[in-house]
Structure formats: C-alpha cells, structure tokens
Design a protein around this motif. Structure first.
Motif, mmCIF file in Angstrom:
data_model
loop_
_atom_site.group_PDB
_atom_site.id
_atom_site.type_symbol
_atom_site.label_atom_id
_atom_site.label_comp_id
_atom_site.label_asym_id
_atom_site.label_seq_id
_atom_site.Cartn_x
_atom_site.Cartn_y
_atom_site.Cartn_z
ATOM 1 N N LEU A 301 4.105 -7.510 -2.968
ATOM 2 C CA LEU A 301 4.577 -6.256 -3.552
ATOM 3 C C LEU A 301 5.258 -5.458 -2.461
ATOM 4 C CD1 LEU A 301 1.350 -5.293 -5.541
ATOM 5 C CD2 LEU A 301 3.325 -6.577 -6.386
ATOM 6 N N LEU A 302 6.337 -4.749 -2.817
ATOM 7 C CA LEU A 302 7.023 -3.963 -1.800
ATOM 8 C C LEU A 302 7.620 -2.699 -2.394
ATOM 9 C CD1 LEU A 302 10.613 -4.837 -1.405
ATOM 10 C CD2 LEU A 302 9.262 -6.792 -2.117
ATOM 11 N N ARG A 303 7.779 -1.713 -1.521
ATOM 12 C CA ARG A 303 8.521 -0.495 -1.818
ATOM 13 C C ARG A 303 9.584 -0.340 -0.744
ATOM 14 N NH1 ARG A 303 4.044 4.073 -3.299
ATOM 15 N NH2 ARG A 303 3.505 3.690 -1.130
ATOM 16 N N SER A 304 10.771 0.122 -1.151
ATOM 17 C CA SER A 304 11.866 0.154 -0.193
ATOM 18 C C SER A 304 12.970 1.062 -0.701
ATOM 19 C CB SER A 304 12.409 -1.265 0.021
ATOM 20 O OG SER A 304 13.669 -1.258 0.632
ATOM 21 N N ALA A 305 13.670 1.716 0.236
ATOM 22 C CA ALA A 305 14.846 2.519 -0.114
ATOM 23 C C ALA A 305 16.000 1.647 -0.566
ATOM 24 C CB ALA A 305 15.280 3.367 1.086
ATOM 25 N N PHE A 306 15.888 0.338 -0.370
ATOM 26 C CA PHE A 306 16.950 -0.578 -0.798
ATOM 27 C C PHE A 306 16.833 -0.927 -2.275
ATOM 28 C CE2 PHE A 306 15.878 -2.568 3.601
ATOM 29 C CZ PHE A 306 16.231 -1.391 4.236
ATOM 30 N N LEU A 307 15.696 -0.593 -2.902
ATOM 31 C CA LEU A 307 15.455 -0.891 -4.309
ATOM 32 C C LEU A 307 16.072 0.172 -5.202
ATOM 33 C CD1 LEU A 307 11.718 -1.925 -4.040
ATOM 34 C CD2 LEU A 307 13.536 -3.414 -4.888
ATOM 35 N N GLU A 308 16.309 -0.207 -6.457
ATOM 36 C CA GLU A 308 16.865 0.753 -7.415
ATOM 37 C C GLU A 308 15.933 1.943 -7.604
ATOM 38 O OE1 GLU A 308 18.641 0.883 -11.995
ATOM 39 O OE2 GLU A 308 17.610 -0.909 -11.239
ATOM 40 N N THR A 309 14.630 1.668 -7.637
ATOM 41 C CA THR A 309 13.622 2.731 -7.734
ATOM 42 C C THR A 309 12.763 2.671 -6.479
ATOM 43 O OG1 THR A 309 13.591 2.386 -10.137
ATOM 44 C CG2 THR A 309 11.843 3.749 -9.198
ATOM 45 N N PRO A 310 13.094 3.442 -5.447
ATOM 46 C CA PRO A 310 12.449 3.281 -4.143
ATOM 47 C C PRO A 310 10.944 3.510 -4.139
ATOM 48 C CG PRO A 310 14.462 4.579 -3.968
ATOM 49 C CD PRO A 310 14.178 4.425 -5.422
ATOM 50 N N ASP A 311 10.435 4.378 -5.014
ATOM 51 C CA ASP A 311 9.014 4.731 -4.967
ATOM 52 C C ASP A 311 8.137 3.805 -5.806
ATOM 53 O OD1 ASP A 311 9.546 6.873 -3.291
ATOM 54 O OD2 ASP A 311 9.916 8.231 -4.975
ATOM 55 N N ALA A 312 8.751 2.917 -6.573
ATOM 56 C CA ALA A 312 7.972 2.013 -7.427
ATOM 57 C C ALA A 312 7.724 0.699 -6.701
ATOM 58 C CB ALA A 312 8.714 1.765 -8.741
ATOM 59 N N TRP A 313 6.574 0.086 -6.963
ATOM 60 C CA TRP A 313 6.262 -1.201 -6.353
ATOM 61 C C TRP A 313 7.007 -2.310 -7.080
ATOM 62 C CZ3 TRP A 313 3.957 -1.801 -1.820
ATOM 63 C CH2 TRP A 313 3.145 -0.771 -1.333
ATOM 64 N N TRP A 314 7.634 -3.178 -6.317
ATOM 65 C CA TRP A 314 8.360 -4.332 -6.843
ATOM 66 C C TRP A 314 7.572 -5.596 -6.521
ATOM 67 C CZ3 TRP A 314 12.884 -5.684 -9.437
ATOM 68 C CH2 TRP A 314 13.290 -7.009 -9.296
ATOM 69 N N GLN A 315 7.372 -6.468 -7.537
ATOM 70 C CA GLN A 315 6.686 -7.730 -7.304
ATOM 71 C C GLN A 315 7.710 -8.831 -7.082
ATOM 72 O OE1 GLN A 315 2.884 -9.095 -9.285
ATOM 73 N NE2 GLN A 315 4.282 -10.538 -10.256
ATOM 74 N N GLN A 316 7.665 -9.424 -5.908
ATOM 75 C CA GLN A 316 8.583 -10.501 -5.544
ATOM 76 C C GLN A 316 8.070 -11.834 -6.103
ATOM 77 O OE1 GLN A 316 11.380 -10.045 -4.442
ATOM 78 N NE2 GLN A 316 12.150 -11.801 -3.295
ATOM 79 N N PRO A 317 8.950 -12.697 -6.626
ATOM 80 C CA PRO A 317 8.480 -13.946 -7.241
ATOM 81 C C PRO A 317 8.068 -15.027 -6.252
ATOM 82 C CG PRO A 317 10.866 -13.808 -7.371
ATOM 83 C CD PRO A 317 10.393 -12.489 -6.842
ATOM 84 N N ASP A 318 8.095 -14.752 -4.964
ATOM 85 C CA ASP A 318 7.646 -15.736 -3.985
ATOM 86 C C ASP A 318 6.153 -15.584 -3.710
ATOM 87 O OD1 ASP A 318 10.201 -16.998 -3.239
ATOM 88 O OD2 ASP A 318 10.714 -15.013 -2.502
ATOM 89 N N ARG A 319 5.497 -16.708 -3.470
ATOM 90 C CA ARG A 319 4.096 -16.698 -3.063
ATOM 91 C C ARG A 319 4.032 -16.506 -1.549
ATOM 92 N NH1 ARG A 319 3.212 -21.817 -3.456
ATOM 93 N NH2 ARG A 319 0.987 -21.642 -3.002
ATOM 94 N N VAL A 320 3.067 -15.685 -1.099
ATOM 95 C CA VAL A 320 2.973 -15.374 0.328
ATOM 96 C C VAL A 320 1.518 -15.373 0.773
ATOM 97 C CG1 VAL A 320 5.075 -13.955 0.287
ATOM 98 C CG2 VAL A 320 2.844 -12.876 -0.055
ATOM 99 N N SER A 321 1.355 -15.414 2.087
ATOM 100 C CA SER A 321 0.036 -15.284 2.699
ATOM 101 C C SER A 321 0.129 -14.231 3.797
ATOM 102 C CB SER A 321 -0.405 -16.625 3.296
ATOM 103 O OG SER A 321 -1.625 -16.486 4.008
ATOM 104 N N PRO A 322 -0.681 -13.140 3.748
ATOM 105 C CA PRO A 322 -0.602 -12.106 4.778
ATOM 106 C C PRO A 322 -0.912 -12.666 6.160
ATOM 107 C CG PRO A 322 -1.893 -11.353 2.893
ATOM 108 C CD PRO A 322 -1.689 -12.822 2.716
ATOM 109 N N ARG A 323 -0.168 -12.207 7.165
ATOM 110 C CA ARG A 323 -0.381 -12.599 8.558
ATOM 111 C C ARG A 323 -0.135 -11.381 9.442
ATOM 112 N NH1 ARG A 323 -2.196 -16.385 6.429
ATOM 113 N NH2 ARG A 323 -1.813 -18.621 6.765
ATOM 114 N N GLY A 324 -1.189 -10.766 9.942
ATOM 115 C CA GLY A 324 -1.036 -9.599 10.797
ATOM 116 C C GLY A 324 -0.304 -8.490 10.068
ATOM 117 N N ASP A 325 0.807 -8.025 10.675
ATOM 118 C CA ASP A 325 1.603 -6.975 10.049
ATOM 119 C C ASP A 325 2.648 -7.539 9.090
ATOM 120 O OD1 ASP A 325 0.241 -5.061 11.502
ATOM 121 O OD2 ASP A 325 1.670 -5.143 13.178
#
Length: 462
Positions: A301-325
């Motif tokens: 999930l991400l929030r970004s000024a590059f998104l159409e709605t910067p303050d809303a969380w966007w779910q990316q369709p890629d699977r990920v595993s957290p690593r540090g930062d």
C-alpha cells in the motif's frame, strides 16, 4: 541548470541559458524549441477540440507538439503503442490527431497559456488486469511532484540525457523528456536503443564537455555487447532502468561495461515512481521521497503526491516482502506480466486468440523462462486442428498475424502448443503439471513436442 516545474513553463527560459554548443543535430535543446512550438500553435489555432492524439517517435517533434498543446490549453493523449488497432480505437476518444509535422499557417496567435497545476497535462493508456485499456490522466501537479523528486535525487547539472526508451510511456516521458526539459539539459532518443548508436551519443556528449545520463531498460541492459570499446567513451553519471526488475547479473554486467551506477526505478503508469535501488549495493527497494509505504500481508500500500488522490492509500498489484525501510518484490498478484518491460495482459491475449474463427479456446502462459517470452496453448475446431507440421505452422502464423495488429511484437507468444482440450484440473484451473509437460521439450531436447488430451497423457505431435 535549475529545476523549474512544468506548470511554470521551463521551456521559456532564455535560449542562452539552455542552448549548449558542441552537440550535433538530433539533440534537443529545451530552450531552442520556440520556433517549432510556434509552428504547432499556429496549426492548432484554427482547430477546435481539447484532447489531441500525439504519437511522434522523434523526441524533438514530440516535445514541440506537446508544449504547443499545453500552451493552447489542450491535453496530449499518448497511445501506448503505434499498432493500427490501438490508433484506430483511440481516434474515437479524442478530438483530433496531430500529423507528423504542422502545415504552414499565418494564424494570429494569442499569448501562450501558462499551465494550471490542477489541469490535466497528459492522458496515458495502460492494461488493466482484464486486458481492457485503462485511460489515466496526469495533472501538472502530479508530474511536477515526481520531477522535483528526480531533480533532488538525480540532478542533471552539466549533463546530457540519452534515452533508449519510448517517451509514449510514463517512465520514458518523465526520465527521458520532462526531467531534462524542466532543467534545461539537452536530450536525445529515438535511434539510441541500439548499442552502437548509444556509444556514438556517449562520444558526442564527451566532446561537448558534458556528462552523459542514460535512460534505459532491462531489455537494453540485458543485451549490452562486450565487443564495443566502452572504455573509449565517457562513463555516464548514472544509468536508469525501469519497466521490469533487472536481473542482478545484468545489472552488474552493465555497471562493469559502462563504469556507472545502474539505478532501477520501480513504479507504474497509475502510481508514477514508487521506489529505487542499486543492486550493486542492495537488492531492497527504497521508497522515493514523498512516498509513504504500508504492508498488508504480501500486498503493498502506498500514498504519494504522484497519485491522482495523494492522501488515499493505493494498493499495488505486486506481491512484496518488507525489508528494513523498503521491500523485496515477489511477483505479480494478477494476470498482467512484464515482457521486455512491456505490460501484457494474459487475459487480453487469450480473448484476442479466441476471436479467431479456428479457435475454440486459448490460454496464455508466463513460462518463467530466461528469454521472458510467453507460451500459448490453443484448442481448435476439428477441421482446423493441425495434424502435421505444415498445417500447424500455417495456423500459428495466422494467429501471430492476428495478434500483431493488437500487440507489440515482443508480447506475441513465441511457444505454441495445440491440444485436444485445455490442460485444466477439476476446478477448471490450469494444471501446472500438465503445462510443464507440454513445454518440457524447451529444456530437454530429447522430450517430444506434444499435444495433449484430458483423457490421456500427452502424445507426440507428428
């Protein structure tokens, strides 16, 4: 070279601040586009409509036409490719199509408009998970926010940008055209995808007393040839890659040949840039400035000024595993795959194949092979089912021709198998075991090339 946001019209900076001597024709000097922009504005002055289809291969022609659209208060619609079916479909969604060059016009021009940050700058197209093209508008403030991040991380002072990728897509548009445009740096593209031309461009930048920056892709960097005398040319300040993850061995090889850091940018048309990494140091993806991350199981999930709605969380369709930062990528969670950096919907390929009169059904498969190409399994009507090499070859060539009007060449399946029934399990899902057996000959030359039946084991093709 100072960064100026697109909404502040950086192309209007004085020519002497942006025009640098020593570069031959083919290079774009952002501050020297005025006459070409005026020609396009004069051509547009006598025409109505807000959305115009822009498909110019040369960066100089593209950039001048793009700015003219913006200065006349219009929106540029960028097709994802130049396939006939793509362009024919989009002509029904726009108000006009820009020609290769503007015809001479004596129209009286009003003063150029300065873009509003909230206005739509470009419309791009990308494949959704169903394969239907998804239309995405990008405002000037979205583009400016991402360009500001590029300028902070990777300034272009005393640099010239060489792009090996298309500016019709968000990555090539941002890194290859808009970033140098917003800083006044010279840039070039079009024919630079070939290694020999890249070498020539590196030499040109060196003779002009500048430092190269290369905008590339996994498809280009994975084929970097050893035989060219790369040490004879200036080393780039940095090399960018995007469109798909770059294999670690290709990243190391490109760094060795070009003597420059290879920086990968991860993102999508919908999100813009999300993260970056340099594999020579760390395989973990680190978020770009201003991008906030969160994780839900294996979903990003991400929030970004590059998104159409910067303050809303966007779910990316890629699977990920957290690593540090940051995070590690684990692969796609939908049926859209990357082939040579191009996003390809397997569902769309299947639907297009199934529309052929000879075909009952089709399945397109990402085989996970080193060449990145797709496999296709098809079932045909009885009179069309091939029973010998010549008829099988004819059927496949016809299907490839059908796909060629819808897809770029690299996205067309390379490996084909004709079967009596699709290899599915009791739940109707593809049986990966049978799929593996169908394509076993790709890895074992002793295995026969097969076609199969659900009622029995695969049998050799005649």
């Amino acid at each position: 070279m100072t960064f100026i946001a697109l909404s502040q019209a950086p192309w209007r900076r004085p020519v002497h601040d942006a025009s640098l001597p020593g570069l031959p024709p083919g290079w774009v000097m952002p501050g020297a586009l005025s006459e070409r922009i005026l020609a396009w504005r004069a051509w547009l002055a006598g025409r109505t409509g807000d959305r115009w289809l822009l498909c110019q291969r040369r960066p100089d022609a593209f950039c001048a036409a793009l700015i003219a659209l913006w200065e006349s208060g219009r929106v540029a619609v960028l097709p994802a490719d130049d396939r006939p079916e793509t362009l024919a479909r989009l002509t029904t969604e726009v108000d006009g199509v820009l020609p290769d060059a503007p015809e001479a016009s004596a129209a009286t021009l009003p003063p150029p408009l300065t873009p509003s940050p909230a206005a739509t700058a470009v419309v791009l197209y990308t494949s959704g998970s169903t394969g239907d093209p998804v239309r995405l508008g990008k405002r000037f403030d979205q583009l400016d926010a991402e360009l500001a991040a590029h300028a902070m991380l990777w300034p272009l002072a005393d640099s010239a940008v060489i792009s090996q990728v298309s500016h019709q897509h968000i990555y090539g548009l941002l890194a290859g055209v808009l970033h140098p445009l917003s800083t006044g740096a010279p840039f070039c593209g079009d024919d630079c995808r070939y290694p020999e031309v890249l070498a020539s461009r590196l030499a040109e930048v060196g003779r002009a007393g500048l430092t190269p920056v290369v905008v590339s892709s996994p498809a280009q960097l994975s084929r970097m040839p050893d035989h060219l005398p790369w040490t004879d040319y200036p080393a780039p300040r940095r090399v960018f890659s995007s469109g798909a993850p770059l294999a670690s061995q290709h990243a190391r090889h490109a760094e060795h040949l070009l003597r420059a850091p290879v920086i990968e940018i991860y993102g999508s048309t919908e999100t813009g840039g999300i993260a970056q990494r340099r594999q020579a140091r760390d395989s973990t993806w680190q978020p770009l400035p201003g991008v906030g991350l969160s994780f839900d199981s294996e979903r990003l999930l991400l929030r970004s000024a590059f998104l159409e709605t910067p303050d809303a969380w966007w779910q990316q369709p890629d699977r990920v595993s957290p690593r540090g930062d940051g995070f590690e990528l684990l692969g796609r969670a939908d049926r859209v795959v990357k082939i040579a950096g191009k996003r390809v919907s397997l569902a769309y390929v299947e639907r297009t194949l199934a529309e052929a009169p000879e075909i009952i059904d089709a399945r397109c498969i990402d085989l996970g092979r080193g060449d990145g190409r797709l496999g296709a399994v098809i079932t045909a009507h009885g009179d069309a089912m091939p029973h010998e090499h010549a008829t099988r070859h004819g059927l496949i060539q016809g299907l490839r021709s059908r796909l060629a009007t819808h897809l770029e060449q690299v996205a067309i399946p390379r490996y084909w198998r004709c079967v009596d029934a699709l290899p599915c399990n009791a739940q109707g899902k593809l049986d990966r075991g049978l799929i593996k057996r169908l394509f076993a000959d790709l890895d074992d030359a002793r295995a026969p090339r097969c076609w199969a039946s659900i009622a029995g084991p695969p049998r050799p093709a005649p």
